[in-house]
Write a protein that holds these residues in place. Structure first.
Motif, PDB file in Angstrom:
ATOM      1  N   UNK A 244       1.015  -1.224  -0.052  1.00  0.00           N
ATOM      2  CA  UNK A 244      -0.123  -0.018   0.017  1.00  0.00           C
ATOM      3  C   UNK A 244       0.744   1.272  -0.037  1.00  0.00           C
ATOM      4  N   UNK A 245       0.497   2.206  -0.657  1.00  0.00           N
ATOM      5  CA  UNK A 245       1.488   3.409  -0.868  1.00  0.00           C
ATOM      6  C   UNK A 245       1.038   4.205   0.408  1.00  0.00           C
ATOM      7  N   UNK A 246       2.256   5.099   0.848  1.00  0.00           N
ATOM      8  CA  UNK A 246       2.150   6.246   1.887  1.00  0.00           C
ATOM      9  C   UNK A 246       3.319   7.165   1.469  1.00  0.00           C
TER      10      UNK A 246
ATOM     11  N   UNK B 215      -3.271  10.736   8.308  1.00  0.00           N
ATOM     12  CA  UNK B 215      -4.379  10.934   7.277  1.00  0.00           C
ATOM     13  C   UNK B 215      -3.878  10.407   5.925  1.00  0.00           C
ATOM     14  N   UNK B 216      -2.714  10.722   5.464  1.00  0.00           N
ATOM     15  CA  UNK B 216      -2.203  10.085   4.411  1.00  0.00           C
ATOM     16  C   UNK B 216      -2.169   8.324   4.469  1.00  0.00           C
ATOM     17  N   UNK B 217      -1.797   7.836   5.469  1.00  0.00           N
ATOM     18  CA  UNK B 217      -1.674   6.477   5.736  1.00  0.00           C
ATOM     19  C   UNK B 217      -3.417   5.730   5.736  1.00  0.00           C
ATOM     20  N   UNK B 218      -4.237   6.626   6.411  1.00  0.00           N
ATOM     21  CA  UNK B 218      -5.551   5.974   6.062  1.00  0.00           C
ATOM     22  C   UNK B 218      -6.015   6.005   4.870  1.00  0.00           C
ATOM     23  N   UNK B 219      -5.690   7.125   3.863  1.00  0.00           N
ATOM     24  CA  UNK B 219      -6.194   7.042   2.574  1.00  0.00           C
ATOM     25  C   UNK B 219      -5.344   6.093   1.871  1.00  0.00           C
ATOM     26  N   UNK B 220      -4.139   5.696   2.135  1.00  0.00           N
ATOM     27  CA  UNK B 220      -3.685   4.544   1.368  1.00  0.00           C
ATOM     28  C   UNK B 220      -4.387   3.255   1.734  1.00  0.00           C
ATOM     29  N   UNK B 221      -4.780   3.111   3.067  1.00  0.00           N
ATOM     30  CA  UNK B 221      -5.287   1.871   3.513  1.00  0.00           C
ATOM     31  C   UNK B 221      -6.797   1.834   2.926  1.00  0.00           C
ATOM     32  N   UNK B 222      -7.419   3.033   2.642  1.00  0.00           N
ATOM     33  CA  UNK B 222      -8.735   2.868   2.151  1.00  0.00           C
ATOM     34  C   UNK B 222      -8.699   2.831   0.734  1.00  0.00           C
ATOM     35  N   UNK B 223      -7.888   2.928   0.017  1.00  0.00           N
ATOM     36  CA  UNK B 223      -7.550   2.766  -1.469  1.00  0.00           C
ATOM     37  C   UNK B 223      -7.640   3.946  -2.203  1.00  0.00           C
ATOM     38  N   UNK B 224      -7.770   5.091  -1.452  1.00  0.00           N
ATOM     39  CA  UNK B 224      -8.206   6.461  -2.153  1.00  0.00           C
ATOM     40  C   UNK B 224      -6.556   7.109  -2.691  1.00  0.00           C
TER      41      UNK B 224
ATOM     42  N   UNK C 137       9.473   6.942   8.221  1.00  0.00           N
ATOM     43  CA  UNK C 137       9.953   7.330   6.858  1.00  0.00           C
ATOM     44  C   UNK C 137      10.192   6.251   5.687  1.00  0.00           C
ATOM     45  N   UNK C 138       9.472   4.988   6.041  1.00  0.00           N
ATOM     46  CA  UNK C 138       9.620   3.806   5.116  1.00  0.00           C
ATOM     47  C   UNK C 138      10.864   3.229   5.326  1.00  0.00           C
ATOM     48  N   UNK C 139      10.832   2.103   4.739  1.00  0.00           N
ATOM     49  CA  UNK C 139      11.742   1.100   4.714  1.00  0.00           C
ATOM     50  C   UNK C 139      13.238   1.558   3.737  1.00  0.00           C
ATOM     51  N   UNK C 140      12.998   2.780   3.165  1.00  0.00           N
ATOM     52  CA  UNK C 140      14.087   3.184   2.254  1.00  0.00           C
ATOM     53  C   UNK C 140      14.931   4.111   2.994  1.00  0.00           C
ATOM     54  N   UNK C 141      14.369   4.695   4.057  1.00  0.00           N
ATOM     55  CA  UNK C 141      15.015   5.755   4.943  1.00  0.00           C
ATOM     56  C   UNK C 141      16.115   5.350   5.500  1.00  0.00           C
ATOM     57  N   UNK C 142      17.125   6.183   5.929  1.00  0.00           N
ATOM     58  CA  UNK C 142      18.745   5.625   6.542  1.00  0.00           C
ATOM     59  C   UNK C 142      18.008   5.169   7.842  1.00  0.00           C
TER      60      UNK C 142
ATOM     61  N   UNK D 117       2.419   0.894   7.556  1.00  0.00           N
ATOM     62  CA  UNK D 117       2.942   1.091   6.217  1.00  0.00           C
ATOM     63  C   UNK D 117       4.088   2.065   6.182  1.00  0.00           C
ATOM     64  N   UNK D 118       4.150   3.164   6.953  1.00  0.00           N
ATOM     65  CA  UNK D 118       5.012   4.286   6.933  1.00  0.00           C
ATOM     66  C   UNK D 118       6.304   4.035   7.831  1.00  0.00           C
ATOM     67  N   UNK D 119       6.272   2.791   8.462  1.00  0.00           N
ATOM     68  CA  UNK D 119       7.288   2.494   9.611  1.00  0.00           C
ATOM     69  C   UNK D 119       8.795   2.397   8.662  1.00  0.00           C
ATOM     70  N   UNK D 120       9.595   3.077   9.529  1.00  0.00           N
ATOM     71  CA  UNK D 120      11.066   2.977   9.064  1.00  0.00           C
ATOM     72  C   UNK D 120      11.721   1.571   9.523  1.00  0.00           C
ATOM     73  N   UNK D 121      13.236   1.876   9.412  1.00  0.00           N
ATOM     74  CA  UNK D 121      14.003   0.780  10.002  1.00  0.00           C
ATOM     75  C   UNK D 121      15.213   1.048  10.931  1.00  0.00           C
TER      76      UNK D 121
END
Length: 414
Positions: free
Chosen positions: A17-19, A45-54, A303-308, A332-336
């Protein structure tokens, strides 16, 4: 560990899912009520929109990860531009306090060695409770911080020199939908105190001290973290505010001072729901606190899995925490981080804001205090062994990169 598998199809759908994940920049003014969402960020808000498919799912996972990484860089650039009076980039491109360098455990003749160089000592912190000293050095007028670092290293090649880099809060709180104060759910009482290094907290906390301009002052993020600890049963919460209204709040030196204070107050569990670079001053302070028996808990960021890799979560022995939603799916936005220990609820729940209202919160910031509460409950025991026994294994059997060694405090979501 207990076992509770997530269906593979559900996990894959969530992972793709995008975020547009967002660092929550430090708030430099009192925040309450309807100002929360705009002041701290819109990741929820962005994450909820992603999960809702919007939000369109046409991007591939690599494209999505790359975009989130670019968004992070753009946000940091905007942050530095907006605070040119107080912030500039260090030699690694990280935001840091303008015109200041730090020397860890400086030599006794530091002032003499800097004489005539244009550098000057503005103060030396003897952090006796963690057993280190940190000197703050003012760089020559007009010399960019990155060039000043190189010049000071040439002048003092045997010293550990770093910028006073900034760390950022790692979660967002929504605006309250009503003006009524919230009530925290009762939980078994945890006698051991927990310290938080964050913004200031509203409400009844055991102690609170400021380590930045205008601190302590109530903040949305710090109030939410404190209320989650209290809701999970912690009765003595000590708050170290490293932001206040400081335009360069969340600096490495402020955090070091906060750790020293908390250790001196007898705190043996510290929650730091912040994300920043691998600053050597922080590395030494965290390690020194750990040698004194302190358990440090920190989130992996948003900041997602691609973040430092996130710090302090990536420092050795720090309990690195990620977040899950109400269906135990990874955020879906969790970093690493360089390692992952546990997951905890980080969405679909509420916490108190600076006005005492219960508002929705989302982010790994809010998963970390739930793990910290359980760590405090295990004070006097082998904390990792206790938490491993409590952890509910999610995803593939055993430890994995999405949930660590399992879900902690799943019942703590309110």
């Amino acid at each position: 560990m207990h076992k509770n598998l997530i269906p593979g199809a559900l996990f894959l759908a969530t992972a793709s899912a995008p975020v547009a994940a967002q660092i929550a920049m430090p708030v430099t003014a009192p925040v309450s009520g309807g100002a929360l969402d705009s002041a701290i960020g819109t990741v929820a808000q962005t994450a909820r929109r992603a999960l809702d498919g919007s939000i369109s799912g046409l991007e591939s996972l690599p494209e999505r990860a790359s975009r989130v990484a670019r968004d992070r860089v753009e946000r940091l650039s905007q942050f530095v531009r907006e605070r040119r009076d107080a912030v500039e980039r260090d030699s690694h491109g990280e935001p840091a306090r303008k015109g200041v360098l730090l020397i860890t455990d400086p030599p006794a003749d530091l002032s003499q060695r800097l004489a005539g160089s244009g550098f000057s000592v503005t103060g030396i912190d003897q952090l006796g409770d963690v057993g280190i000293a940190v000197a703050a050095v003012r760089v020559p007028e007009g010399l960019p911080l990155a060039k000043a670092e190189a010049a000071l290293r040439r002048l003092m090649p045997d010293s550990e020199i770093s910028a006073d880099t900034l760390s950022f809060q790692s979660g967002s709180a929504a605006a309250a939908r009503s003006g009524s104060p919230g009530r925290l759910t009762a939980a078994p009482e945890i006698a051991a105190p927990v310290g938080i290094v964050d913004g200031g907290a509203a409400g009844a906390v055991a102690e609170q001290r400021g380590f930045a301009l205008g601190a302590p002052m109530p903040s949305a993020h710090g109030s939410a973290v404190a209320s989650l600890l209290q809701g999970a049963g912690v009765r003595r919460v000590l708050v170290a505010d490293v932001y206040g209204k400081d335009r360069a709040g969340g600096s490495a030196l402020a955090i070091a001072r906060a750790f020293d204070w908390l250790v001196g107050r007898g705190v043996r569990t510290i929650n730091i729901s912040l994300v920043g670079p691998a600053n050597p001053v922080l590395a030494k302070v965290v390690a020194a606190a750990q040698r004194r028996g302190v358990v440090v808990v920190a989130p992996v960021g948003n900041d997602g899995p691609a973040a430092p890799p996130a710090y302090p979560a990536s420092f050795p022995l720090v309990l690195a925490v990620t977040g899950v939603d109400a269906r135990n799916r990874p955020l879906i936005e969790a970093g690493r981080a360089l390692h992952l220990d546990y997951a905890a609820p980080g969405a679909d729940m509420r916490a108190a804001n600076a006005a005492g209202q219960m508002v929705p919160v989302r982010g790994t910031s809010f998963a970390a205090p739930l793990v910290a509460a359980r760590a405090a409950a295990a004070t006097g025991q082998d904390v990792r062994q206790v938490l491993d026994r409590e952890a509910v294994d999610l995803g593939p059997r055993g430890a994995d990169g999405s949930f660590g060694r399992g879900l902690i405090c799943g019942q703590c979501r309110r």
